[in-house]
Design a protein around this motif. Structure first.
Motif, PDB file in Angstrom:
ATOM      1  N   VAL A  46       0.663  -1.197  -0.271  1.00 36.50           N
ATOM      2  CA  VAL A  46      -0.430  -0.077  -0.381  1.00 36.50           C
ATOM      3  C   VAL A  46       1.211   1.713   0.141  1.00 36.50           C
ATOM      4  O   VAL A  46       0.740   2.161  -0.569  1.00 36.50           O
ATOM      5  CB  VAL A  46      -1.385  -0.006   1.051  1.00 36.50           C
ATOM      6  CG1 VAL A  46      -1.891   1.351   1.236  1.00 36.50           C
ATOM      7  CG2 VAL A  46      -2.093  -0.809   0.925  1.00 36.50           C
ATOM      8  N   ALA A  47       1.468   1.670   0.780  1.00 30.79           N
ATOM      9  CA  ALA A  47       2.858   2.121   0.655  1.00 30.79           C
ATOM     10  C   ALA A  47       3.828   2.375  -0.366  1.00 30.79           C
ATOM     11  O   ALA A  47       3.628   3.337  -1.365  1.00 30.79           O
ATOM     12  CB  ALA A  47       3.607   2.460   1.579  1.00 30.79           C
ATOM     13  N   ASP A  48       3.901   1.278  -1.537  1.00 32.24           N
ATOM     14  CA  ASP A  48       4.497   1.739  -2.572  1.00 32.24           C
ATOM     15  C   ASP A  48       3.134   2.164  -3.153  1.00 32.24           C
ATOM     16  O   ASP A  48       4.426   2.750  -4.337  1.00 32.24           O
ATOM     17  CB  ASP A  48       5.499   0.188  -3.346  1.00 32.24           C
ATOM     18  CG  ASP A  48       6.333   0.059  -2.278  1.00 32.24           C
ATOM     19  OD1 ASP A  48       6.967   0.370  -2.132  1.00 32.24           O
ATOM     20  OD2 ASP A  48       6.357  -1.886  -2.088  1.00 32.24           O
ATOM     21  N   ALA A  49       2.501   1.795  -3.326  1.00 37.14           N
ATOM     22  CA  ALA A  49       0.816   2.102  -4.709  1.00 37.14           C
ATOM     23  C   ALA A  49       1.178   3.787  -3.936  1.00 37.14           C
ATOM     24  O   ALA A  49       0.579   4.529  -5.041  1.00 37.14           O
ATOM     25  CB  ALA A  49      -0.456   1.167  -4.200  1.00 37.14           C
ATOM     26  N   LEU A  50       1.147   4.035  -2.889  1.00 36.92           N
ATOM     27  CA  LEU A  50       0.597   5.486  -2.999  1.00 36.92           C
ATOM     28  C   LEU A  50       1.583   6.606  -2.800  1.00 36.92           C
ATOM     29  O   LEU A  50       1.703   7.136  -3.443  1.00 36.92           O
ATOM     30  CB  LEU A  50       0.550   6.123  -0.684  1.00 36.92           C
ATOM     31  CG  LEU A  50      -0.824   5.211  -1.001  1.00 36.92           C
ATOM     32  CD1 LEU A  50      -0.705   5.453   1.121  1.00 36.92           C
ATOM     33  CD2 LEU A  50      -1.767   6.575  -0.817  1.00 36.92           C
ATOM     34  N   ASN A  51       2.648   5.689  -2.549  1.00 36.95           N
ATOM     35  CA  ASN A  51       4.591   7.093  -3.505  1.00 36.95           C
ATOM     36  C   ASN A  51       4.428   6.588  -5.075  1.00 36.95           C
ATOM     37  O   ASN A  51       4.821   8.198  -5.625  1.00 36.95           O
ATOM     38  CB  ASN A  51       5.584   6.033  -2.657  1.00 36.95           C
ATOM     39  CG  ASN A  51       5.761   6.051  -1.071  1.00 36.95           C
ATOM     40  OD1 ASN A  51       5.610   6.619  -0.602  1.00 36.95           O
ATOM     41  ND2 ASN A  51       6.321   4.904  -0.509  1.00 36.95           N
ATOM     42  N   GLY A  52       4.147   5.878  -5.487  1.00 38.21           N
ATOM     43  CA  GLY A  52       3.804   5.753  -6.899  1.00 38.21           C
ATOM     44  C   GLY A  52       2.909   6.876  -7.138  1.00 38.21           C
ATOM     45  O   GLY A  52       3.132   7.363  -8.061  1.00 38.21           O
ATOM     46  N   VAL A  53       1.815   6.652  -6.435  1.00 39.37           N
ATOM     47  CA  VAL A  53       1.098   8.097  -7.359  1.00 39.37           C
ATOM     48  C   VAL A  53       1.812   9.281  -7.111  1.00 39.37           C
ATOM     49  O   VAL A  53       1.655  10.479  -7.615  1.00 39.37           O
ATOM     50  CB  VAL A  53      -0.640   8.420  -6.654  1.00 39.37           C
ATOM     51  CG1 VAL A  53      -1.319   8.999  -5.828  1.00 39.37           C
ATOM     52  CG2 VAL A  53      -1.200   6.543  -6.762  1.00 39.37           C
ATOM     53  N   ALA A  54       2.058  10.145  -5.329  1.00 41.34           N
ATOM     54  CA  ALA A  54       2.516  10.403  -5.707  1.00 41.34           C
ATOM     55  C   ALA A  54       4.204  11.458  -6.324  1.00 41.34           C
ATOM     56  O   ALA A  54       3.245  12.237  -6.897  1.00 41.34           O
ATOM     57  CB  ALA A  54       3.392  10.971  -4.365  1.00 41.34           C
ATOM     58  N   GLN A  55       4.616   9.900  -6.804  1.00 39.41           N
ATOM     59  CA  GLN A  55       5.549  11.137  -7.540  1.00 39.41           C
ATOM     60  C   GLN A  55       5.002  10.972  -9.497  1.00 39.41           C
ATOM     61  O   GLN A  55       5.503  11.490 -10.355  1.00 39.41           O
ATOM     62  CB  GLN A  55       6.560   9.327  -7.896  1.00 39.41           C
ATOM     63  CG  GLN A  55       7.480   9.329  -6.672  1.00 39.41           C
ATOM     64  CD  GLN A  55       8.468   8.523  -6.623  1.00 39.41           C
ATOM     65  OE1 GLN A  55       8.176   7.187  -7.710  1.00 39.41           O
ATOM     66  NE2 GLN A  55       9.128   8.073  -5.484  1.00 39.41           N
ATOM     67  N   ASN A  56       4.074  10.446  -9.284  1.00 37.36           N
ATOM     68  CA  ASN A  56       2.489  10.930 -11.204  1.00 37.36           C
ATOM     69  C   ASN A  56       1.899  11.307 -11.276  1.00 37.36           C
ATOM     70  O   ASN A  56       1.580  11.539 -12.191  1.00 37.36           O
ATOM     71  CB  ASN A  56       3.098   9.013 -11.838  1.00 37.36           C
ATOM     72  CG  ASN A  56       4.556   8.231 -11.469  1.00 37.36           C
ATOM     73  OD1 ASN A  56       5.374   8.327 -11.776  1.00 37.36           O
ATOM     74  ND2 ASN A  56       4.057   7.173 -11.030  1.00 37.36           N
ATOM     75  N   ILE A  57       1.536  11.587  -9.846  1.00 34.47           N
ATOM     76  CA  ILE A  57      -0.103  12.147 -10.279  1.00 34.47           C
ATOM     77  C   ILE A  57       0.606  13.698 -11.240  1.00 34.47           C
ATOM     78  O   ILE A  57      -1.104  13.997 -12.461  1.00 34.47           O
ATOM     79  CB  ILE A  57      -0.554  12.826  -8.801  1.00 34.47           C
ATOM     80  CG1 ILE A  57      -1.976  13.053  -9.140  1.00 34.47           C
ATOM     81  CG2 ILE A  57       0.017  13.922  -8.315  1.00 34.47           C
ATOM     82  CD1 ILE A  57      -2.912  11.890  -9.068  1.00 34.47           C
ATOM     83  N   GLU A  58       0.990  14.337 -11.131  1.00 37.60           N
ATOM     84  CA  GLU A  58       1.290  16.118 -12.310  1.00 37.60           C
ATOM     85  C   GLU A  58       1.974  15.455 -13.304  1.00 37.60           C
ATOM     86  O   GLU A  58       1.042  15.557 -14.390  1.00 37.60           O
ATOM     87  CB  GLU A  58       2.632  16.328 -11.056  1.00 37.60           C
ATOM     88  CG  GLU A  58       2.825  17.953 -12.046  1.00 37.60           C
ATOM     89  CD  GLU A  58       4.392  18.730 -12.031  1.00 37.60           C
ATOM     90  OE1 GLU A  58       4.087  19.738 -12.147  1.00 37.60           O
ATOM     91  OE2 GLU A  58       4.567  18.434 -10.480  1.00 37.60           O
ATOM     92  N   ALA A  59       1.625  14.294 -13.904  1.00 35.53           N
ATOM     93  CA  ALA A  59       2.343  13.841 -15.091  1.00 35.53           C
ATOM     94  C   ALA A  59       1.253  13.295 -15.271  1.00 35.53           C
ATOM     95  O   ALA A  59       0.902  13.549 -16.700  1.00 35.53           O
ATOM     96  CB  ALA A  59       2.940  12.414 -15.080  1.00 35.53           C
ATOM     97  N   LEU A  60       0.383  12.333 -14.615  1.00 38.49           N
ATOM     98  CA  LEU A  60      -0.985  11.283 -15.445  1.00 38.49           C
ATOM     99  C   LEU A  60      -2.141  13.476 -15.330  1.00 38.49           C
ATOM    100  O   LEU A  60      -3.003  13.140 -16.498  1.00 38.49           O
ATOM    101  CB  LEU A  60      -1.566  11.589 -14.091  1.00 38.49           C
ATOM    102  CG  LEU A  60      -3.454  10.784 -14.102  1.00 38.49           C
ATOM    103  CD1 LEU A  60      -3.300  10.055 -16.007  1.00 38.49           C
ATOM    104  CD2 LEU A  60      -3.329   9.486 -13.065  1.00 38.49           C
TER     105      LEU A  60
END
Length: 71
Positions: A46-60
């Protein structure tokens, strides 16, 4: 979700409002992805998924805005 991206009730949507709409769409997609990944309650996953979202939300959000451009 994106129905007011180009036009709101008062006319053209401002760039700031467009960004908020794109970010909202990105967050909704991220939420759906996290819900799917949270079936496994392993806290590291879950932490990995949240980190992935945080790192990619702007690009999305950028990709959503690019796709919404009229060509």
């Amino acid at each position: 979700m994106l129905e007011n991206y180009l036009r709101s009730a008062g006319g053209a949507t401002t760039p700031e409002k467009q960004r908020v709409i794109a970010l909202d769409a990105a967050l909704q997609l991220a939420k759906a992805a996290l819900e799917a990944s949270s079936a496994n309650t392993n806290s590291t996953r879950v932490a990995d998924a949240l980190n992935g979202v945080a790192q990619n939300i702007e690009a999305l959000a950028d990709a959503i805005q690019e796709a919404a451009k009229i060509k």
